[in-house]
Write a protein that holds these residues in place. Structure first.
Motif, PDB file in Angstrom:
ATOM      1  N   LYS A  50       4.209  15.796 -23.284  1.00  0.00           N
ATOM      2  CA  LYS A  50       5.440  15.286 -22.692  1.00  0.00           C
ATOM      3  C   LYS A  50       5.699  15.815 -21.286  1.00  0.00           C
ATOM      4  O   LYS A  50       6.584  15.312 -20.584  1.00  0.00           O
ATOM      5  CB  LYS A  50       6.634  15.641 -23.572  1.00  0.00           C
ATOM      6  N   LEU A  51       4.939  16.833 -20.877  1.00  0.00           N
ATOM      7  CA  LEU A  51       5.220  17.475 -19.599  1.00  0.00           C
ATOM      8  C   LEU A  51       3.943  18.071 -19.020  1.00  0.00           C
ATOM      9  O   LEU A  51       3.109  18.610 -19.759  1.00  0.00           O
ATOM     10  CB  LEU A  51       6.259  18.598 -19.791  1.00  0.00           C
ATOM     11  N   VAL A  52       3.802  17.954 -17.694  1.00  0.00           N
ATOM     12  CA  VAL A  52       2.774  18.673 -16.950  1.00  0.00           C
ATOM     13  C   VAL A  52       3.473  19.656 -16.028  1.00  0.00           C
ATOM     14  O   VAL A  52       4.436  19.303 -15.336  1.00  0.00           O
ATOM     15  CB  VAL A  52       1.891  17.718 -16.119  1.00  0.00           C
ATOM     16  N   ASP A 100       8.330  22.886 -26.658  1.00  0.00           N
ATOM     17  CA  ASP A 100       7.162  23.243 -27.464  1.00  0.00           C
ATOM     18  C   ASP A 100       5.927  23.269 -26.551  1.00  0.00           C
ATOM     19  O   ASP A 100       5.555  22.242 -25.970  1.00  0.00           O
ATOM     20  CB  ASP A 100       6.971  22.218 -28.580  1.00  0.00           C
ATOM     21  N   PRO A 101       5.258  24.408 -26.383  1.00  0.00           N
ATOM     22  CA  PRO A 101       4.099  24.486 -25.487  1.00  0.00           C
ATOM     23  C   PRO A 101       2.974  23.521 -25.849  1.00  0.00           C
ATOM     24  O   PRO A 101       2.177  23.137 -24.975  1.00  0.00           O
ATOM     25  CB  PRO A 101       3.634  25.942 -25.632  1.00  0.00           C
ATOM     26  N   LYS A 102       2.910  23.103 -27.101  1.00  0.00           N
ATOM     27  CA  LYS A 102       1.869  22.160 -27.494  1.00  0.00           C
ATOM     28  C   LYS A 102       2.043  20.805 -26.815  1.00  0.00           C
ATOM     29  O   LYS A 102       1.118  19.986 -26.805  1.00  0.00           O
ATOM     30  CB  LYS A 102       1.866  21.982 -29.013  1.00  0.00           C
ATOM     31  N   GLN A 103       3.226  20.579 -26.251  1.00  0.00           N
ATOM     32  CA  GLN A 103       3.511  19.318 -25.565  1.00  0.00           C
ATOM     33  C   GLN A 103       3.378  19.445 -24.047  1.00  0.00           C
ATOM     34  O   GLN A 103       3.793  18.557 -23.324  1.00  0.00           O
ATOM     35  CB  GLN A 103       4.929  18.858 -25.915  1.00  0.00           C
ATOM     36  N   VAL A 104       2.766  20.540 -23.582  1.00  0.00           N
ATOM     37  CA  VAL A 104       2.700  20.820 -22.144  1.00  0.00           C
ATOM     38  C   VAL A 104       1.248  21.006 -21.707  1.00  0.00           C
ATOM     39  O   VAL A 104       0.495  21.778 -22.306  1.00  0.00           O
ATOM     40  CB  VAL A 104       3.507  22.083 -21.787  1.00  0.00           C
ATOM     41  N   LEU A 105       0.869  20.298 -20.637  1.00  0.00           N
ATOM     42  CA  LEU A 105      -0.402  20.508 -19.960  1.00  0.00           C
ATOM     43  C   LEU A 105      -0.142  21.345 -18.716  1.00  0.00           C
ATOM     44  O   LEU A 105       0.696  20.995 -17.880  1.00  0.00           O
ATOM     45  CB  LEU A 105      -1.035  19.172 -19.565  1.00  0.00           C
ATOM     46  N   LEU A 128       0.247  30.767 -27.076  1.00  0.00           N
ATOM     47  CA  LEU A 128       1.571  30.148 -27.088  1.00  0.00           C
ATOM     48  C   LEU A 128       1.509  28.676 -27.468  1.00  0.00           C
ATOM     49  O   LEU A 128       2.489  28.103 -27.952  1.00  0.00           O
ATOM     50  CB  LEU A 128       2.228  30.296 -25.715  1.00  0.00           C
ATOM     51  N   GLY A 129       0.341  28.032 -27.212  1.00  0.00           N
ATOM     52  CA  GLY A 129       0.174  26.618 -27.551  1.00  0.00           C
ATOM     53  C   GLY A 129      -0.085  25.708 -26.363  1.00  0.00           C
ATOM     54  O   GLY A 129      -0.273  24.493 -26.541  1.00  0.00           O
ATOM     55  N   PHE A 130      -0.106  26.242 -25.130  1.00  0.00           N
ATOM     56  CA  PHE A 130      -0.337  25.423 -23.943  1.00  0.00           C
ATOM     57  C   PHE A 130      -1.790  24.951 -23.858  1.00  0.00           C
ATOM     58  O   PHE A 130      -2.698  25.560 -24.434  1.00  0.00           O
ATOM     59  CB  PHE A 130      -0.020  26.237 -22.672  1.00  0.00           C
ATOM     60  N   HIS A 131      -1.980  23.855 -23.111  1.00  0.00           N
ATOM     61  CA  HIS A 131      -3.315  23.386 -22.752  1.00  0.00           C
ATOM     62  C   HIS A 131      -3.469  23.494 -21.236  1.00  0.00           C
ATOM     63  O   HIS A 131      -2.496  23.318 -20.497  1.00  0.00           O
ATOM     64  CB  HIS A 131      -3.526  21.941 -23.215  1.00  0.00           C
ATOM     65  N   PHE A 132      -4.694  23.781 -20.774  1.00  0.00           N
ATOM     66  CA  PHE A 132      -4.929  24.090 -19.368  1.00  0.00           C
ATOM     67  C   PHE A 132      -5.948  23.141 -18.738  1.00  0.00           C
ATOM     68  O   PHE A 132      -6.932  22.741 -19.380  1.00  0.00           O
ATOM     69  CB  PHE A 132      -5.442  25.524 -19.208  1.00  0.00           C
ATOM     70  N   SER A 133      -5.704  22.819 -17.452  1.00  0.00           N
ATOM     71  CA  SER A 133      -6.647  22.033 -16.652  1.00  0.00           C
ATOM     72  C   SER A 133      -6.891  22.751 -15.330  1.00  0.00           C
ATOM     73  O   SER A 133      -5.951  23.035 -14.580  1.00  0.00           O
ATOM     74  CB  SER A 133      -6.108  20.628 -16.379  1.00  0.00           C
ATOM     75  N   ILE A 177       3.735  10.683 -16.997  1.00  0.00           N
ATOM     76  CA  ILE A 177       4.128  11.926 -17.646  1.00  0.00           C
ATOM     77  C   ILE A 177       4.838  12.801 -16.617  1.00  0.00           C
ATOM     78  O   ILE A 177       4.308  13.035 -15.526  1.00  0.00           O
ATOM     79  CB  ILE A 177       2.899  12.661 -18.212  1.00  0.00           C
ATOM     80  N   PRO A 178       6.054  13.268 -16.899  1.00  0.00           N
ATOM     81  CA  PRO A 178       6.791  14.078 -15.920  1.00  0.00           C
ATOM     82  C   PRO A 178       5.999  15.314 -15.501  1.00  0.00           C
ATOM     83  O   PRO A 178       5.319  15.942 -16.316  1.00  0.00           O
ATOM     84  CB  PRO A 178       8.065  14.461 -16.662  1.00  0.00           C
ATOM     85  N   THR A 179       6.114  15.640 -14.217  1.00  0.00           N
ATOM     86  CA  THR A 179       5.396  16.779 -13.653  1.00  0.00           C
ATOM     87  C   THR A 179       6.374  17.668 -12.893  1.00  0.00           C
ATOM     88  O   THR A 179       7.143  17.181 -12.065  1.00  0.00           O
ATOM     89  CB  THR A 179       4.288  16.302 -12.702  1.00  0.00           C
ATOM     90  N   ILE A 180       6.347  18.957 -13.172  1.00  0.00           N
ATOM     91  CA  ILE A 180       7.160  19.932 -12.451  1.00  0.00           C
ATOM     92  C   ILE A 180       6.220  20.889 -11.744  1.00  0.00           C
ATOM     93  O   ILE A 180       5.363  21.522 -12.390  1.00  0.00           O
ATOM     94  CB  ILE A 180       8.091  20.712 -13.395  1.00  0.00           C
ATOM     95  N   THR A 181       6.357  20.998 -10.430  1.00  0.00           N
ATOM     96  CA  THR A 181       5.512  21.904  -9.669  1.00  0.00           C
ATOM     97  C   THR A 181       6.265  23.201  -9.373  1.00  0.00           C
ATOM     98  O   THR A 181       7.471  23.200  -9.134  1.00  0.00           O
ATOM     99  CB  THR A 181       5.047  21.260  -8.353  1.00  0.00           C
ATOM    100  N   PHE A 182       5.520  24.300  -9.386  1.00  0.00           N
ATOM    101  CA  PHE A 182       6.081  25.624  -9.131  1.00  0.00           C
ATOM    102  C   PHE A 182       5.489  26.176  -7.847  1.00  0.00           C
ATOM    103  O   PHE A 182       4.303  26.535  -7.796  1.00  0.00           O
ATOM    104  CB  PHE A 182       5.789  26.570 -10.299  1.00  0.00           C
ATOM    105  N   ALA A 183       6.329  26.247  -6.806  1.00  0.00           N
ATOM    106  CA  ALA A 183       5.953  26.930  -5.578  1.00  0.00           C
ATOM    107  C   ALA A 183       6.314  28.410  -5.708  1.00  0.00           C
ATOM    108  O   ALA A 183       6.597  28.905  -6.812  1.00  0.00           O
ATOM    109  CB  ALA A 183       6.647  26.279  -4.393  1.00  0.00           C
TER     110      ALA A 183
END
Length: 574
Positions: A280-282, A313-318, A357-362, A544-550
């Motif tokens: 659900k989220l990147v 839920d981290p399982k829903q986050v790339l 935690l359940g995250f997936h990484f690219s 898919i919504p994307t939030i960037t962290f500067a």
């Protein structure tokens, strides 16, 4: 009873009628030139062209006028009207040319050109054209008059008004032109008009639109593969024609694309891992800028993820990692962890703890980018890219050091060449093995250039296939794809075909670009764009919504991030 003489006369007259029709067909070419029926000089923006009247002997068919020009690697050639004949039936035209002229018609040259036209029941026209000369042929231009003027939709994009400008559009082209060889014209009086190439291989297709008072003079240009020079070439299938709706054009066009490149439906794609369907989220955690400025080191990235795990839920986050390997682009193609960001230990901890935690990484890699100043460059120096005419092509359109001039230390690399493809494959393979990332991102995968060495599409396909064999279930992601790449990558940055989303989302999914402005400051992170106005996540958005962290996103603007995460959680995709 009629006499034998009567029947003989009737047969003779019939034969003479056929002879007259054939003679007429041989001589009904219109004596047009490149200056006819267009604004000369251009009323708006002009394009480069001959500064004299180039001969364009043209045949009438289905309400249009057709002519041809052949380009070799040393000159351009026109149809010789004295050596051209036409064969017609109600819905077909065969164009047979047995010689060319050059120097604007002042000289003659040997060669042949054949074009086969067909008018379909819906009134559209399709054709292929082939040519042969005593030297390699670079390209064949079909010149068409009678194309209606109107607003233009390029490759399924939003309509725009070209006014009285002359324009050239090219497929495949990275920078906002044609990701698929389709142009749709919205006619002022209502209805739509199609210009397209029905390809089965990735090859250059160019569309030049030159306005006149009432219509366009169009050039539809087929270019032969640069690595396959031939004296005889044949174009793909061209198609033009009117339709009552946009969908009436787009639906069969994209059905052809899917069939030509064997693109599976997204709902059943075997290369889509189960976790992606639940994503659900990147979150894009920016690492190191080209200058070496660190936005978020590995330890801070892990801190950010631990907080995100309290919001969704981290399982829903790339988790997407641009600049994970130190100086962005400058370190391409080493793909090693950066000591300043925490080194191997810090990166491994980020991935391992994130997985718990359940995250997936690219992790991010460059499809066609390599710093020639690095000592490793000599291993694949033979893979630098030339244009089809042989001139070198550098990735020099970015001003990394802000001296207000593009930097040219990085050539465009050809992934079709084995030395580069195998090196890149092995580097990605090692990162997957060492750190167990769930995905790899191919930066600028949508770049394709006709060149003398190898097919970039085929090279990309082979790279992904090799990695899939080594690492089943690891997700490949593309940036800015063209149509054929939908068969290779099930997920991409930058969605396409806004006028006909079914041509895209039937086959792939997408998320927002890594340069999406960060909440608060609007920083685009490692990307060269600098700052832009932040765009809050919308619960109704299709990508898919994307939030960037500067560098300041987590510390100063966590409240805005939390709001974006909540919007992402409520997003529903039909």
């Amino acid at each position: 009873m009629r006499s034998r003489t009567h029947w003989f006369l009737m047969a003779t007259l019939g034969w003479l009628g056929v002879f007259v029709e054939q003679a007429k067909a041989q001589n009904d070419l219109l004596p047009l030139t490149s200056l006819d029926e267009v604004y000369t000089p251009a009323k708006g923006k002009g394009e480069m062209k001959f500064s004299f009247a180039w001969p364009e002997p043209s045949a009438e068919f289905a309400g249009f006028q057709f002519s041809f020009r052949v380009q070799t690697f040393e000159n351009a050639y026109a149809i010789d009207p004295t050596r051209t004949r036409l064969e017609r039936s109600a819905d077909r035209l065969r164009y047979l040319c047995q010689g060319f002229t050059w120097a604007g018609g002042q000289e003659k040259a040997a060669g042949e050109l054949t074009a086969e036209f067909q008018r379909n029941p819906d009134g559209s026209v399709e054709w292929r054209v082939s040519a042969q000369m005593n030297q390699p042929i670079k390209s064949i231009s079909t010149v068409v008059r009678g194309i209606p003027r109107g607003e233009l939709s390029l490759a399924g994009g939003n309509f725009m008004d070209p006014h009285d400008d002359e324009n050239t559009f090219e497929y495949p082209q990275l920078f906002g032109q044609l990701s698929t060889p389709l142009i749709v014209i919205k006619k002022p009086q209502g209805g739509f008009f199609e210009l397209s190439a029905r390809q089965t291989e990735v090859r250059p297709a160019r569309f030049f639109l030159q306005p006149g008072p009432n219509s366009y003079r169009a050039e539809l240009i087929y270019e032969q593969a640069g690595w396959d020079k031939r004296n005889r070439v044949q174009s793909f299938l061209w198609r033009i024609g009117a339709a009552p709706t946009y969908e009436a054009i787009a639906k069969p066009f994209f059905a052809h694309v899917a069939q030509a490149y064997r693109i599976p439906a997204y709902t059943t794609r075997p290369d889509v891992p189960a976790w992606l369907r639940d994503t659900k989220l990147v979150v894009a955690l920016h690492g190191a800028h080209w200058t070496g400025f660190i936005f978020n080191d590995y330890a801070k990235q892990l801190t950010i993820l631990r907080w995100i795990a309290t919001q969704i839920d981290p399982k829903q986050v790339l988790v997407f990692l641009p600049g994970w390997d130190g100086r962005y682009y400058w370190n391409y193609p080493l793909y090693q962890t950066d000591p300043r960001m925490g080194g191997d230990k810090g990166f491994r901890q980020l991935i391992d703890e994130g997985h718990k935690l359940g995250f997936h990484f690219s992790a991010m890699f460059g499809t066609n980018s390599a710093n020639r100043e690095l000592s490793v460059f000599k291993k694949f120096a033979d893979a630098v890219t030339q244009h089809t005419d042989g001139d070198n092509w550098d990735l020099n359109w970015v001003d990394w050091d802000n001296d207000r001039h593009g930097d040219g230390w990085m050539p465009v690399m050809n992934i079709g060449v084995a030395s580069w493809r195998n090196y890149l494959r092995d580097r990605i393979d090692k990162v997957i093995k060492d750190y167990h990332v769930d995905s790899y991102f191919m930066d600028i995968a949508g770049l394709w250039e006709n060149n003398p060495k190898a097919d970039m599409y085929e090279g990309t396909r082979r790279l992904v296939a090799d990695l899939a064999q080594r690492h089943p279930g690891v997700l490949p992601i593309a940036e800015m794809h063209y149509d054929a790449l939908m068969s290779v990558f099930p997920l991409t940055q930058v969605p396409r075909y806004s006028q006909y989303p079914a041509g895209f989302y039937t086959y792939v999914d997408s998320y927002n670009h890594l340069s999406t402005p960060a909440p608060g400051s609007g920083s685009t992170g490692v990307h060269e764009y600098g700052f832009s106005k932040p765009r809050p996540v919308s619960a109704s958005q299709r990508p898919i919504p994307t939030i960037t962290f500067a560098n300041d996103t987590f510390d100063k603007y966590r409240e805005q991030v939390a709001q974006d995460i909540q919007a992402a959680k409520t997003r529903k995709v039909e």
